[in-house]
Design a protein around this motif. Structure first.
Motif, PDB file in Angstrom:
ATOM      1  N   SER A 179      12.259   6.023  10.804  1.00 35.98           N
ATOM      2  CA  SER A 179      11.736   7.296  10.322  1.00 35.98           C
ATOM      3  C   SER A 179      10.758   7.904  11.328  1.00 35.98           C
ATOM      4  CB  SER A 179      11.029   7.074   8.985  1.00 35.98           C
ATOM      5  OG  SER A 179      10.484   8.270   8.511  1.00 35.98           O
ATOM      6  N   THR A 180      10.709   9.227  11.370  1.00 31.36           N
ATOM      7  CA  THR A 180       9.795   9.912  12.279  1.00 31.36           C
ATOM      8  C   THR A 180       8.541  10.418  11.575  1.00 31.36           C
ATOM      9  OG1 THR A 180      10.988  11.990  11.949  1.00 31.36           O
ATOM     10  CG2 THR A 180      11.659  10.611  13.822  1.00 31.36           C
ATOM     11  N   ALA A 181       8.494  10.297  10.257  1.00 33.88           N
ATOM     12  CA  ALA A 181       7.325  10.715   9.488  1.00 33.88           C
ATOM     13  C   ALA A 181       7.060   9.683   8.398  1.00 33.88           C
ATOM     14  CB  ALA A 181       7.560  12.082   8.859  1.00 33.88           C
ATOM     15  N   PRO A 182       5.801   9.467   8.069  1.00 33.37           N
ATOM     16  CA  PRO A 182       5.490   8.503   7.014  1.00 33.37           C
ATOM     17  C   PRO A 182       6.057   8.947   5.668  1.00 33.37           C
ATOM     18  CG  PRO A 182       3.500   9.126   8.213  1.00 33.37           C
ATOM     19  CD  PRO A 182       4.599  10.020   8.662  1.00 33.37           C
ATOM     20  N   ILE A 183       6.562   8.007   4.913  1.00 33.92           N
ATOM     21  CA  ILE A 183       7.061   8.297   3.576  1.00 33.92           C
ATOM     22  C   ILE A 183       5.860   8.400   2.634  1.00 33.92           C
ATOM     23  CG2 ILE A 183       8.389   7.374   1.631  1.00 33.92           C
ATOM     24  CD1 ILE A 183      10.270   6.128   3.680  1.00 33.92           C
ATOM     25  N   GLY A 184       5.770   9.472   1.881  1.00 33.31           N
ATOM     26  CA  GLY A 184       4.655   9.679   0.964  1.00 33.31           C
ATOM     27  C   GLY A 184       3.340   9.913   1.694  1.00 33.31           C
ATOM     28  N   GLU A 185       3.404  10.656   2.775  1.00 29.03           N
ATOM     29  CA  GLU A 185       2.233  10.846   3.641  1.00 29.03           C
ATOM     30  C   GLU A 185       1.027  11.415   2.894  1.00 29.03           C
ATOM     31  OE1 GLU A 185       1.185  12.834   7.936  1.00 29.03           O
ATOM     32  OE2 GLU A 185       3.039  13.381   6.937  1.00 29.03           O
ATOM     33  N   GLY A 186       1.249  12.374   2.030  1.00 31.56           N
ATOM     34  CA  GLY A 186       0.142  12.978   1.290  1.00 31.56           C
ATOM     35  C   GLY A 186      -0.584  11.992   0.403  1.00 31.56           C
ATOM     36  N   TRP A 223      -0.567   8.604   0.684  1.00 33.48           N
ATOM     37  CA  TRP A 223      -1.211   7.547   1.476  1.00 33.48           C
ATOM     38  C   TRP A 223      -2.461   8.062   2.178  1.00 33.48           C
ATOM     39  CZ3 TRP A 223      -0.253   2.814   0.394  1.00 33.48           C
ATOM     40  CH2 TRP A 223       1.014   2.427  -0.044  1.00 33.48           C
ATOM     41  N   SER A 224      -2.462   9.307   2.626  1.00 28.83           N
ATOM     42  CA  SER A 224      -3.635   9.837   3.327  1.00 28.83           C
ATOM     43  C   SER A 224      -4.829   9.994   2.387  1.00 28.83           C
ATOM     44  CB  SER A 224      -3.309  11.163   4.003  1.00 28.83           C
ATOM     45  OG  SER A 224      -2.975  12.134   3.040  1.00 28.83           O
ATOM     46  N   ARG A 225      -4.581  10.220   1.114  1.00 30.55           N
ATOM     47  CA  ARG A 225      -5.681  10.342   0.154  1.00 30.55           C
ATOM     48  C   ARG A 225      -6.347   9.010  -0.155  1.00 30.55           C
ATOM     49  NH1 ARG A 225      -2.730  14.446  -3.826  1.00 30.55           N
ATOM     50  NH2 ARG A 225      -1.145  12.933  -3.373  1.00 30.55           N
ATOM     51  N   LEU A 226      -5.660   7.908   0.112  1.00 29.26           N
ATOM     52  CA  LEU A 226      -6.253   6.597  -0.150  1.00 29.26           C
ATOM     53  C   LEU A 226      -7.355   6.243   0.845  1.00 29.26           C
ATOM     54  CD1 LEU A 226      -3.169   4.397  -1.062  1.00 29.26           C
ATOM     55  CD2 LEU A 226      -4.887   5.339  -2.579  1.00 29.26           C
ATOM     56  N   GLU A 227      -7.311   6.854   2.010  1.00 34.66           N
ATOM     57  CA  GLU A 227      -8.319   6.630   3.047  1.00 34.66           C
ATOM     58  C   GLU A 227      -8.538   5.141   3.315  1.00 34.66           C
ATOM     59  OE1 GLU A 227     -11.846   8.791   2.027  1.00 34.66           O
ATOM     60  OE2 GLU A 227     -10.759  10.657   1.817  1.00 34.66           O
ATOM     61  N   ARG A 228      -7.464   4.465   3.683  1.00 29.05           N
ATOM     62  CA  ARG A 228      -7.544   3.036   3.997  1.00 29.05           C
ATOM     63  C   ARG A 228      -8.093   2.876   5.410  1.00 29.05           C
ATOM     64  NH1 ARG A 228      -1.691   1.197   3.515  1.00 29.05           N
ATOM     65  NH2 ARG A 228      -1.468   3.120   4.656  1.00 29.05           N
ATOM     66  N   PRO A 229      -9.286   2.317   5.563  1.00 31.41           N
ATOM     67  CA  PRO A 229      -9.895   2.229   6.893  1.00 31.41           C
ATOM     68  C   PRO A 229      -9.188   1.242   7.825  1.00 31.41           C
ATOM     69  CG  PRO A 229     -11.253   1.109   5.278  1.00 31.41           C
ATOM     70  CD  PRO A 229     -10.148   1.793   4.521  1.00 31.41           C
ATOM     71  N   TRP A 230      -8.451   0.310   7.296  1.00 28.97           N
ATOM     72  CA  TRP A 230      -7.807  -0.700   8.139  1.00 28.97           C
ATOM     73  C   TRP A 230      -6.476  -0.225   8.727  1.00 28.97           C
ATOM     74  CZ3 TRP A 230      -8.392  -1.110   2.860  1.00 28.97           C
ATOM     75  CH2 TRP A 230      -7.237  -1.045   2.114  1.00 28.97           C
ATOM     76  N   VAL A 231      -5.992   0.917   8.305  1.00 28.24           N
ATOM     77  CA  VAL A 231      -4.736   1.450   8.851  1.00 28.24           C
ATOM     78  C   VAL A 231      -5.076   2.537   9.864  1.00 28.24           C
ATOM     79  CG1 VAL A 231      -2.599   2.650   8.317  1.00 28.24           C
ATOM     80  CG2 VAL A 231      -3.481   0.935   6.743  1.00 28.24           C
ATOM     81  N   PRO A 242      -0.418   5.227  10.479  1.00 24.38           N
ATOM     82  CA  PRO A 242       0.501   4.970   9.361  1.00 24.38           C
ATOM     83  C   PRO A 242       1.940   4.701   9.797  1.00 24.38           C
ATOM     84  CG  PRO A 242      -0.528   7.144   9.137  1.00 24.38           C
ATOM     85  CD  PRO A 242      -1.041   6.531  10.385  1.00 24.38           C
ATOM     86  N   MET A 243       2.361   5.260  10.935  1.00 25.21           N
ATOM     87  CA  MET A 243       3.736   5.024  11.401  1.00 25.21           C
ATOM     88  C   MET A 243       3.923   3.586  11.870  1.00 25.21           C
ATOM     89  SD  MET A 243       5.584   7.516  10.719  1.00 25.21           S
ATOM     90  CE  MET A 243       7.026   6.873  11.524  1.00 25.21           C
ATOM     91  N   VAL A 244       2.918   3.022  12.509  1.00 24.92           N
ATOM     92  CA  VAL A 244       2.997   1.619  12.920  1.00 24.92           C
ATOM     93  C   VAL A 244       3.029   0.730  11.674  1.00 24.92           C
ATOM     94  CG1 VAL A 244       1.744  -0.239  14.093  1.00 24.92           C
ATOM     95  CG2 VAL A 244       1.884   2.015  15.133  1.00 24.92           C
ATOM     96  N   ASP A 245       2.214   1.076  10.693  1.00 18.89           N
ATOM     97  CA  ASP A 245       2.186   0.324   9.436  1.00 18.89           C
ATOM     98  C   ASP A 245       3.547   0.385   8.740  1.00 18.89           C
ATOM     99  OD1 ASP A 245       0.763  -1.231   7.552  1.00 18.89           O
ATOM    100  OD2 ASP A 245       0.428   0.525   6.292  1.00 18.89           O
ATOM    101  N   GLN A 246       4.155   1.568   8.695  1.00 17.16           N
ATOM    102  CA  GLN A 246       5.462   1.734   8.057  1.00 17.16           C
ATOM    103  C   GLN A 246       6.542   0.962   8.812  1.00 17.16           C
ATOM    104  OE1 GLN A 246       6.566   5.593   6.416  1.00 17.16           O
ATOM    105  NE2 GLN A 246       8.411   5.517   7.678  1.00 17.16           N
TER     106      GLN A 246
END
Length: 63
Positions: free
Chosen positions: A14-21, A23-31, A34-38
């Motif tokens: 994939s070229t874009a994160p799935i459910g980007e909106g 996931w971005s609201r969660l504000e996970r500091p360890w990520v 997001p593309m590497v995580d996905q």
């Protein structure tokens, strides 16, 4: 098994994160990226799905 493999490959290619909106609201500091995580999640899902099936198929073929 085929669904599991195709879903995992689609996550990895994939070229874009799935459910980007969401996931971005969660504000996970360890990520950091997001593309590497996905991509990593897709690789883990693919390996945990296909490797056990391959082992089982080999065992069944030997028996």
């Amino acid at each position: 098994m085929p669904f599991h493999s195709w879903f995992s490959i689609s996550l990895m290619s994939s070229t874009a994160p799935i459910g980007e909106g969401w996931w971005s609201r969660l504000e996970r500091p360890w990520v950091e990226d997001p593309m590497v995580d996905q991509y990593d999640v897709g690789a883990i899902a693919w390996a945990t799905g296909d490797i056990p099936v391959l082992i089982t198929t080999i065992i069944l073929a030997i028996q």
